[in-house]
Design an enzyme around this catalytic site. Structure first.
Site, PDB file in Angstrom:
ATOM      1  N   PHE A 204       0.899  -1.177  -0.029  1.00  0.00           N
ATOM      2  CA  PHE A 204       0.054   0.096  -0.194  1.00  0.00           C
ATOM      3  C   PHE A 204       1.059   1.165   0.088  1.00  0.00           C
ATOM      4  O   PHE A 204       1.858   1.400   0.741  1.00  0.00           O
ATOM      5  CB  PHE A 204      -0.864  -0.061   1.217  1.00  0.00           C
ATOM      6  CG  PHE A 204      -2.086   0.778   1.099  1.00  0.00           C
ATOM      7  CD1 PHE A 204      -3.181   0.606   0.341  1.00  0.00           C
ATOM      8  CD2 PHE A 204      -1.804   1.985   2.032  1.00  0.00           C
ATOM      9  CE1 PHE A 204      -4.259   1.438   0.543  1.00  0.00           C
ATOM     10  CE2 PHE A 204      -3.212   2.833   2.182  1.00  0.00           C
ATOM     11  CZ  PHE A 204      -4.023   2.735   1.390  1.00  0.00           C
TER      12      PHE A 204
ATOM     13  N   ASP B 162       1.501  -5.303   8.095  1.00  0.00           N
ATOM     14  CA  ASP B 162       0.429  -4.606   8.073  1.00  0.00           C
ATOM     15  C   ASP B 162      -0.595  -5.564   7.835  1.00  0.00           C
ATOM     16  O   ASP B 162      -0.817  -6.077   6.894  1.00  0.00           O
ATOM     17  CB  ASP B 162       0.656  -3.506   6.904  1.00  0.00           C
ATOM     18  CG  ASP B 162      -0.649  -2.488   7.014  1.00  0.00           C
ATOM     19  OD1 ASP B 162      -1.595  -3.068   7.427  1.00  0.00           O
ATOM     20  OD2 ASP B 162      -0.230  -1.214   6.541  1.00  0.00           O
TER      21      ASP B 162
ATOM     22  N   TYR C 158     -11.397  -0.151  10.119  1.00  0.00           N
ATOM     23  CA  TYR C 158     -12.500   0.132   9.420  1.00  0.00           C
ATOM     24  C   TYR C 158     -12.937  -0.416   8.022  1.00  0.00           C
ATOM     25  O   TYR C 158     -13.736  -0.294   7.351  1.00  0.00           O
ATOM     26  CB  TYR C 158     -12.561   1.735   9.161  1.00  0.00           C
ATOM     27  CG  TYR C 158     -11.240   2.180   8.297  1.00  0.00           C
ATOM     28  CD1 TYR C 158     -11.239   1.967   6.986  1.00  0.00           C
ATOM     29  CD2 TYR C 158     -10.386   2.770   8.988  1.00  0.00           C
ATOM     30  CE1 TYR C 158      -9.937   2.301   6.311  1.00  0.00           C
ATOM     31  CE2 TYR C 158      -9.146   3.227   8.494  1.00  0.00           C
ATOM     32  CZ  TYR C 158      -8.856   2.971   6.918  1.00  0.00           C
ATOM     33  OH  TYR C 158      -7.735   3.566   6.428  1.00  0.00           O
ATOM     34  N   LYS C 159     -11.974  -1.754   7.819  1.00  0.00           N
ATOM     35  CA  LYS C 159     -12.077  -2.413   6.750  1.00  0.00           C
ATOM     36  C   LYS C 159     -13.071  -3.742   7.050  1.00  0.00           C
ATOM     37  O   LYS C 159     -14.205  -3.581   7.492  1.00  0.00           O
ATOM     38  CB  LYS C 159     -10.893  -2.645   6.194  1.00  0.00           C
ATOM     39  CG  LYS C 159     -10.383  -1.696   5.389  1.00  0.00           C
ATOM     40  CD  LYS C 159      -8.780  -1.936   4.977  1.00  0.00           C
ATOM     41  CE  LYS C 159      -8.301  -0.319   4.517  1.00  0.00           C
ATOM     42  NZ  LYS C 159      -6.764  -0.347   4.392  1.00  0.00           N
TER      43      LYS C 159
ATOM     44  N   ARG D  50     -11.965  -4.194  -7.967  1.00  0.00           N
ATOM     45  CA  ARG D  50     -11.860  -5.160  -6.784  1.00  0.00           C
ATOM     46  C   ARG D  50     -13.194  -5.407  -6.135  1.00  0.00           C
ATOM     47  O   ARG D  50     -14.010  -4.469  -6.105  1.00  0.00           O
ATOM     48  CB  ARG D  50     -11.088  -4.432  -5.609  1.00  0.00           C
ATOM     49  CG  ARG D  50      -9.852  -3.958  -5.872  1.00  0.00           C
ATOM     50  CD  ARG D  50      -8.853  -3.626  -4.664  1.00  0.00           C
ATOM     51  NE  ARG D  50      -9.526  -2.534  -3.984  1.00  0.00           N
ATOM     52  CZ  ARG D  50      -9.244  -2.205  -2.557  1.00  0.00           C
ATOM     53  NH1 ARG D  50      -8.009  -2.477  -2.020  1.00  0.00           N
ATOM     54  NH2 ARG D  50      -9.757  -1.100  -2.115  1.00  0.00           N
TER      55      ARG D  50
HETATM   56  C1  LIG Z   1      -6.141   0.810   4.429  1.00  0.00           C
HETATM   57  C2  LIG Z   1      -4.608   0.714   4.658  1.00  0.00           C
HETATM   58  C3  LIG Z   1      -3.776   1.680   5.298  1.00  0.00           C
HETATM   59  C4  LIG Z   1      -4.556   3.025   5.678  1.00  0.00           C
HETATM   60  O1  LIG Z   1      -3.907   3.671   6.615  1.00  0.00           O
HETATM   61  P1  LIG Z   1      -4.498   4.753   7.370  1.00  0.00           P
HETATM   62  O2  LIG Z   1      -3.324   5.392   7.958  1.00  0.00           O
HETATM   63  O3  LIG Z   1      -5.217   4.324   8.590  1.00  0.00           O
HETATM   64  O4  LIG Z   1      -5.251   5.704   6.581  1.00  0.00           O
HETATM   65  C5  LIG Z   1      -2.744   1.594   5.438  1.00  0.00           C
HETATM   66  N1  LIG Z   1      -1.879   0.385   4.830  1.00  0.00           N
HETATM   67  C6  LIG Z   1      -2.828  -0.484   4.359  1.00  0.00           C
HETATM   68  C7  LIG Z   1      -1.961  -1.915   4.075  1.00  0.00           C
HETATM   69  C8  LIG Z   1      -4.080  -0.335   4.290  1.00  0.00           C
HETATM   70  O5  LIG Z   1      -4.721  -1.451   3.545  1.00  0.00           O
END
Ligand SMILES: *Cc1c(COP(=O)(O)O)cnc(C)c1O
Length: 426
Positions: free
Chosen positions: A128, A207, A232-233, A386
């Site tokens: 990400f 992560d 939140y996912k 997706r």
């Molecule tokens: C959704 C997601 C994030 C989001 O990070 P925030 O700092 O909470 O906005 C980070 N890393 C991954 C792999 C994600 O899927």
């Protein structure tokens, strides 16, 4: 059983689904909306509405500042314990804190400090972007002493662990990866990666944003050093709900938190002028938690615990397989292909389909004037559509109808009606 590839077959599968009763525990204002984006933002649990209303009226409205003594102060730790059960960690190794990006910064900083003298950081090009931005920022912050090395995926879908092994050396300080990658849903073998890293004296930072709540994780079994993840996912905590961080017990004292603030102090309400670090996982906190957002997460976590992560994963795998079957029957003509690993054990809980016109095809899926239902997937550059599967509320019927709409859009080239200009978010 009814014939496959029919709506009645999909309905049969829903009938037999062990988790079917959970769907009605989510707020579904438009039953015809096919929401396949729970991997970006989970649906709102019915229980959260009441729970938050109570937190607002009673804890904030009535009890005011006294609420800090009546639960708020302990909340991040208390919910951390619930997450610990979901990710196979000890109760005192997980806490809610900040956002995933900030937590990644804190833990990666701590790891690099602890590994002083080692100058390589490993990640991959499936990660990400925010995670890579944080790591790039740390390289700058440490005066460019480190090199960020990215494992390159040969197909843009999966990673090759033999290639990964070649990247390790005595110089490797840290490896930081997404357990499930955000575009293709490639699922790393956590135990194997830990083993490779530890063999070379490197620390591992996972992560878990795209795996937590969707599949079984055992940080303990894989002897993971560090982890972060979003709520939140698949955990349905609501927009911007706080993330969590995990630091293995024996590392908690050895590592430093780069942002010392009063919530990481031994006793913030002593208001001592000199910082004394908390012991244990609290040490990684900085400032006041977003209390209401933390509250909103609790009923959602309870629901995941009640359903059981094993049952969630079984359904997710079955539904992923189902989606892929429909897609391969109806869609795999020239131009369309699977953008996720084909094998269940290598895939998280969403399925990516790739097509050069992916962006416009998504527009057509979202259009209420096309087909019989609105389908909400999301699009990730350059060509990934997706489809998120969230077993607590996704039905087989929805997957069937979504793929059917996709078939219609392709057969009649409906996507050609849309401009290819992008919106801001999805
Ligand atoms: C959704 C997601 C994030 C989001 O990070 P925030 O700092 O909470 O906005 C980070 N890393 C991954 C792999 C994600 O899927």
């Amino acid at each position: 059983m009814t014939a496959p590839f029919t709506l009645s077959h999909a309905r049969c599968l829903d009938e037999e689904d062990q988790l079917k009763s959970f769907r009605e525990r989510f707020v579904i204002t438009d039953p015809s909306l096919i929401y396949l984006d729970g991997n970006s933002l989970g649906r709102l649990p019915v229980a959260t509405v009441k729970y938050l209303d109570k937190a607002i009226k009673e804890q904030w409205g009535d009890r005011l500042i006294r609420s800090w003594n009546e639960g708020w102060y302990q909340q991040s730790m208390r919910l951390g314990k619930k997450i610990a059960q979901i990710i196979g960690a000890r109760a005192d190794e997980v806490i809610l804190s900040d956002s995933t990006s900030v937590n990644l910064y804190k833990l990666a900083y701590g790891a690099l400090k602890l590994q002083e003298g080692r100058v390589d950081i490993i990640s991959d090009d499936l990660n990400f972007p925010s995670d890579l931005y944080v790591l790039q920022g740390l390289v700058k912050q440490f005066d460019n002493k480190h090199t960020l090395r990215l494992l390159k995926s040969s197909d843009g879908i999966s990673a090759d662990l033999t290639e990964l092994l070649r990247m390790f050396s005595k110089q490797t300080a840290l490896i930081s990866l997404s357990h499930v990658t955000f575009k293709s849903a490639y699922l790393y073998d956590m135990e194997k990666v830990s083993e490779l890293a530890h063999m070379h004296g490197a620390l591992v930072l996972w992560d878990l944003s795209h795996s937590v709540g969707a599949l079984p994780i055992s940080l303990k079994k894989s002897n993971a050093d560090l982890a972060v993840g979003s709520t939140y996912k698949y955990l349905n905590g609501g927009p911007g709900s706080p993330a969590f961080l995990y630091v293995r017990k024996d590392l908690q004292e050895k590592m430093q938190n780069p942002i010392q603030g009063w919530f990481g102090e031994r006793n913030p309400f002593d208001f001592k002028l000199n910082y004394r670090s908390s012991s244990g996982i609290r040490k990684y906190l900085t400032g006041t938690p977003p209390v209401l957002s933390v509250s909103g997460l609790e009923p959602a976590l309870d629901m995941v615990l009640e359903a059981g992560i094993g049952a969630i994963r079984s359904k997710s795998v079955a539904q992923g397989e189902y989606l892929i079957q429909l897609a391969s029957k109806w869609l795999y003509k020239p131009g369309f292909r699977l953008g996720s690993p084909e094998f269940n054990e290598k895939r998280g809980s969403h399925v990516s389909l790739k097509h050069a016109e992916g962006f416009r095809i998504c527009k057509a899926l979202l259009d209420p004037d096309v087909g019989e239902s609105v389908v909400v997937p999301d699009f990730r550059e350059p060509n990934n559509m997706r489809f998120g599967i969230t077993p607590l509320y996704t039905t087989y019927e929805e997957i069937f109808l979504a793929m059917k709409k996709l078939k219609l859009i392709m057969e009649e080239k409906i996507y050609e009606r849309y401009p290819s200009t992008r919106g801001k978010v999805t």
